[in-house]
Write a protein that holds these residues in place. Sequence first.
Motif, PDB file in Angstrom:
ATOM      1  N   LEU A 196       0.830  -1.201   0.000  1.00 56.51           N
ATOM      2  CA  LEU A 196       0.000   0.000   0.000  1.00 56.51           C
ATOM      3  C   LEU A 196       0.869   1.258   0.000  1.00 56.51           C
ATOM      4  CD1 LEU A 196      -2.754   1.399   0.194  1.00 56.51           C
ATOM      5  CD2 LEU A 196      -2.608   1.165   2.695  1.00 56.51           C
ATOM      6  N   THR A 197       1.924   1.260   0.792  1.00 53.35           N
ATOM      7  CA  THR A 197       2.824   2.409   0.834  1.00 53.35           C
ATOM      8  C   THR A 197       3.472   2.650  -0.518  1.00 53.35           C
ATOM      9  OG1 THR A 197       3.304   1.982   3.173  1.00 53.35           O
ATOM     10  CG2 THR A 197       4.837   3.402   1.985  1.00 53.35           C
ATOM     11  N   GLY A 198       3.946   1.568  -1.163  1.00 58.96           N
ATOM     12  CA  GLY A 198       4.543   1.709  -2.486  1.00 58.96           C
ATOM     13  C   GLY A 198       3.555   2.217  -3.520  1.00 58.96           C
ATOM     14  N   TRP A 199       2.302   1.738  -3.442  1.00 63.61           N
ATOM     15  CA  TRP A 199       1.277   2.182  -4.387  1.00 63.61           C
ATOM     16  C   TRP A 199       0.944   3.658  -4.187  1.00 63.61           C
ATOM     17  CZ3 TRP A 199      -3.813   3.938  -3.626  1.00 63.61           C
ATOM     18  CH2 TRP A 199      -4.575   4.042  -4.783  1.00 63.61           C
ATOM     19  N   LEU A 200       0.820   4.081  -2.929  1.00 61.97           N
ATOM     20  CA  LEU A 200       0.526   5.488  -2.645  1.00 61.97           C
ATOM     21  C   LEU A 200       1.655   6.394  -3.123  1.00 61.97           C
ATOM     22  CD1 LEU A 200      -1.039   5.202   0.932  1.00 61.97           C
ATOM     23  CD2 LEU A 200      -2.243   5.761  -1.195  1.00 61.97           C
ATOM     24  N   MET A 201       2.882   5.949  -2.930  1.00 60.96           N
ATOM     25  CA  MET A 201       4.026   6.738  -3.396  1.00 60.96           C
ATOM     26  C   MET A 201       4.003   6.902  -4.914  1.00 60.96           C
ATOM     27  SD  MET A 201       7.428   5.806  -1.240  1.00 60.96           S
ATOM     28  CE  MET A 201       8.340   6.886  -2.335  1.00 60.96           C
ATOM     29  N   SER A 202       3.786   5.800  -5.625  1.00 57.46           N
ATOM     30  CA  SER A 202       3.779   5.871  -7.084  1.00 57.46           C
ATOM     31  C   SER A 202       2.622   6.715  -7.606  1.00 57.46           C
ATOM     32  CB  SER A 202       3.707   4.459  -7.676  1.00 57.46           C
ATOM     33  OG  SER A 202       2.486   3.829  -7.327  1.00 57.46           O
ATOM     34  N   ARG A 203       1.494   6.721  -6.876  1.00 53.25           N
ATOM     35  CA  ARG A 203       0.316   7.456  -7.329  1.00 53.25           C
ATOM     36  C   ARG A 203       0.454   8.961  -7.087  1.00 53.25           C
ATOM     37  NH1 ARG A 203      -4.751   6.436  -8.934  1.00 53.25           N
ATOM     38  NH2 ARG A 203      -6.428   7.874  -8.350  1.00 53.25           N
ATOM     39  N   PHE A 204       0.991   9.337  -5.920  1.00 53.85           N
ATOM     40  CA  PHE A 204       1.006  10.756  -5.557  1.00 53.85           C
ATOM     41  C   PHE A 204       2.376  11.420  -5.743  1.00 53.85           C
ATOM     42  CE2 PHE A 204      -2.522   8.990  -3.034  1.00 53.85           C
ATOM     43  CZ  PHE A 204      -3.539   9.818  -3.479  1.00 53.85           C
ATOM     44  N   ILE A 205       3.433  10.634  -5.726  1.00 58.60           N
ATOM     45  CA  ILE A 205       4.776  11.213  -5.862  1.00 58.60           C
ATOM     46  C   ILE A 205       5.405  10.832  -7.197  1.00 58.60           C
ATOM     47  CG2 ILE A 205       7.071  11.389  -4.814  1.00 58.60           C
ATOM     48  CD1 ILE A 205       5.848  10.730  -2.148  1.00 58.60           C
ATOM     49  N   GLY A 206       5.074   9.648  -7.675  1.00 57.89           N
ATOM     50  CA  GLY A 206       5.682   9.162  -8.905  1.00 57.89           C
ATOM     51  C   GLY A 206       6.885   8.290  -8.613  1.00 57.89           C
ATOM     52  N   ASP A 207       7.368   7.638  -9.635  1.00 58.10           N
ATOM     53  CA  ASP A 207       8.520   6.752  -9.490  1.00 58.10           C
ATOM     54  C   ASP A 207       9.783   7.591  -9.324  1.00 58.10           C
ATOM     55  OD1 ASP A 207      10.341   4.741  -9.525  1.00 58.10           O
ATOM     56  OD2 ASP A 207       9.827   3.950 -11.496  1.00 58.10           O
ATOM     57  N   GLN A 208      10.405   7.479  -8.151  1.00 54.54           N
ATOM     58  CA  GLN A 208      11.604   8.262  -7.851  1.00 54.54           C
ATOM     59  C   GLN A 208      12.889   7.572  -8.291  1.00 54.54           C
ATOM     60  OE1 GLN A 208      11.319  11.482  -6.481  1.00 54.54           O
ATOM     61  NE2 GLN A 208       9.211  10.973  -7.051  1.00 54.54           N
ATOM     62  N   GLY A 209      12.767   6.353  -8.838  1.00 55.33           N
ATOM     63  CA  GLY A 209      13.965   5.644  -9.275  1.00 55.33           C
ATOM     64  C   GLY A 209      14.764   5.120  -8.099  1.00 55.33           C
ATOM     65  N   GLY A 210      16.023   4.820  -8.373  1.00 60.71           N
ATOM     66  CA  GLY A 210      16.919   4.395  -7.306  1.00 60.71           C
ATOM     67  C   GLY A 210      16.756   2.961  -6.877  1.00 60.71           C
ATOM     68  N   SER A 211      16.247   2.080  -7.747  1.00 63.80           N
ATOM     69  CA  SER A 211      16.096   0.675  -7.379  1.00 63.80           C
ATOM     70  C   SER A 211      17.463   0.035  -7.169  1.00 63.80           C
ATOM     71  CB  SER A 211      15.340  -0.085  -8.465  1.00 63.80           C
ATOM     72  OG  SER A 211      14.015   0.388  -8.585  1.00 63.80           O
ATOM     73  N   ASN A 212      17.490  -0.967  -6.324  1.00 64.44           N
ATOM     74  CA  ASN A 212      18.716  -1.723  -6.104  1.00 64.44           C
ATOM     75  C   ASN A 212      19.140  -2.363  -7.428  1.00 64.44           C
ATOM     76  OD1 ASN A 212      20.697  -3.623  -5.350  1.00 64.44           O
ATOM     77  ND2 ASN A 212      19.765  -3.892  -3.347  1.00 64.44           N
ATOM     78  N   PRO A 213      20.392  -2.138  -7.879  1.00 66.48           N
ATOM     79  CA  PRO A 213      20.837  -2.734  -9.153  1.00 66.48           C
ATOM     80  C   PRO A 213      20.731  -4.252  -9.167  1.00 66.48           C
ATOM     81  CG  PRO A 213      22.388  -1.053  -8.399  1.00 66.48           C
ATOM     82  CD  PRO A 213      21.415  -1.269  -7.277  1.00 66.48           C
TER      83      PRO A 213
END
Length: 459
Positions: free
Chosen positions: A331-348
């Motif tokens: 839920l936290t990840g979904w809310l972030m993507s919906r209201f903030i957008g994908d900030q990048g920075g995934s673990n390589p």
Amino acid sequence: MTSPLNGRSNAVPKWKVLLAVVSMVLACSVWFLGLMDSLGRPSVAPALSLEQQELALLAEPALTPSLKPLLVGQDPAKSLLETLREIPLDSLSDRQTLLFASLENDPGRRKTLLETPLQLPNLRTLQETLATEPLPRDLSSRDQDLLTDNSPDPLTQRLVCEALGGVQADCVESSAAKAAARRLVLSELMPLGALLLGSLLLVRQLWLLFRRKQSAWPELQAAPLGLVDMVLLIAGGFVVLGEVLVPLLVTPLSALVARSIAAPLNQSVAVLIGYCALATPPLLILKSQLDGLDQRLVPAGGWLQWRVRPWWTALFQGGRAWLMVMPPVVLTGWLMSRFIGDQGGSNPLLEMVLNGRDPLALFLLAITAVVLAPLFEETVFRGVLLPVLGRSFGRGWSVFGSALVFAVAHLSIGELLPLLVLGLGLALLRLSSGRLLPCVVMHALWNGVTFLNLVLLGS
């Protein structure tokens, strides 16, 4: 003055305080720069979404009509085409360019794609075949031979075959479609089932808490270490030594070792060596700190409270906690993507697993992510940091503080909040169980299921 509880002096030496201050300043600088740098790293989400759409299209012919709307939607080919249209042409791989050209129905875009220079000879041959007018046409035996000899995978072969005028029944490789359908079902239904079960368990737990029928938590056992010791362990050992200084020595050596190993196995070996190098300094510092305590005062279960036996209860506690933490993290990840957008920075490491094809390379990455990372991180964050913070500030602040440090240590702004929620769940499990092993189990399950899902989508 000497403490009667642990035989150590209560007065912290000035050199130790100074070293802790310097370590804290350096660690905060490293973490700040790392978090800012994560904004420039690509997110694995677009690649993961593309893999899911390709797998759905490949699996479509093998799915029953009742499962198709649930697993692949109404038109998976259209969904994949729309996704490919959003990717800049210069960012497409040769294979993606060919898939795009096979799906594209706009003459102008299709012409541009068929004129794009491809580096791989076999795909260039297929591209030239697609560029031959007129299309679609009846497949000749020569076309069939070209598809068989030059297609790198079943999806490419199918889409090029259909673009040349072949019917789906002749273009689909049934064994590949069935294998893709099995992977798709596992990758979609397994997380969904875990989310539903975790939600039910979480509601039940909250109801018991509301009714005050929750079992009492055991007493928090903490090693008699101070906040200065924690700063030296995490800021000095984990960040300054483990993330900065030791890699300066180990990276050239690991590169030398990896040079004699073929790709992609060399990358997995470098990751394994690098993680061991990162974990060694803080673990040595922790051993030195615990060895300096009065061993006559070690509580039952040891300073870290591993309490391995009974092991089956640790598996049950860790598995149940993993299920319950999934809904709030997702839920936290979904809310972030919906209201903030994908900030990048995934673990390589995630993209390495998603694109991995070598079984031995994947095995080494699994050892790093599913075994070494949970053992090391739980030892530091929930084995030592949380209890020491709990003794100094109380349980509430220890849960939040240890979770925050855990999240920031991963150096990803895009994953900061989901990791914070995961850290809160791990901390609450440590307090409620009174043991460290269930936290390792929960952490290993989280990493392991994520790893498995990436393998299913990327294979």
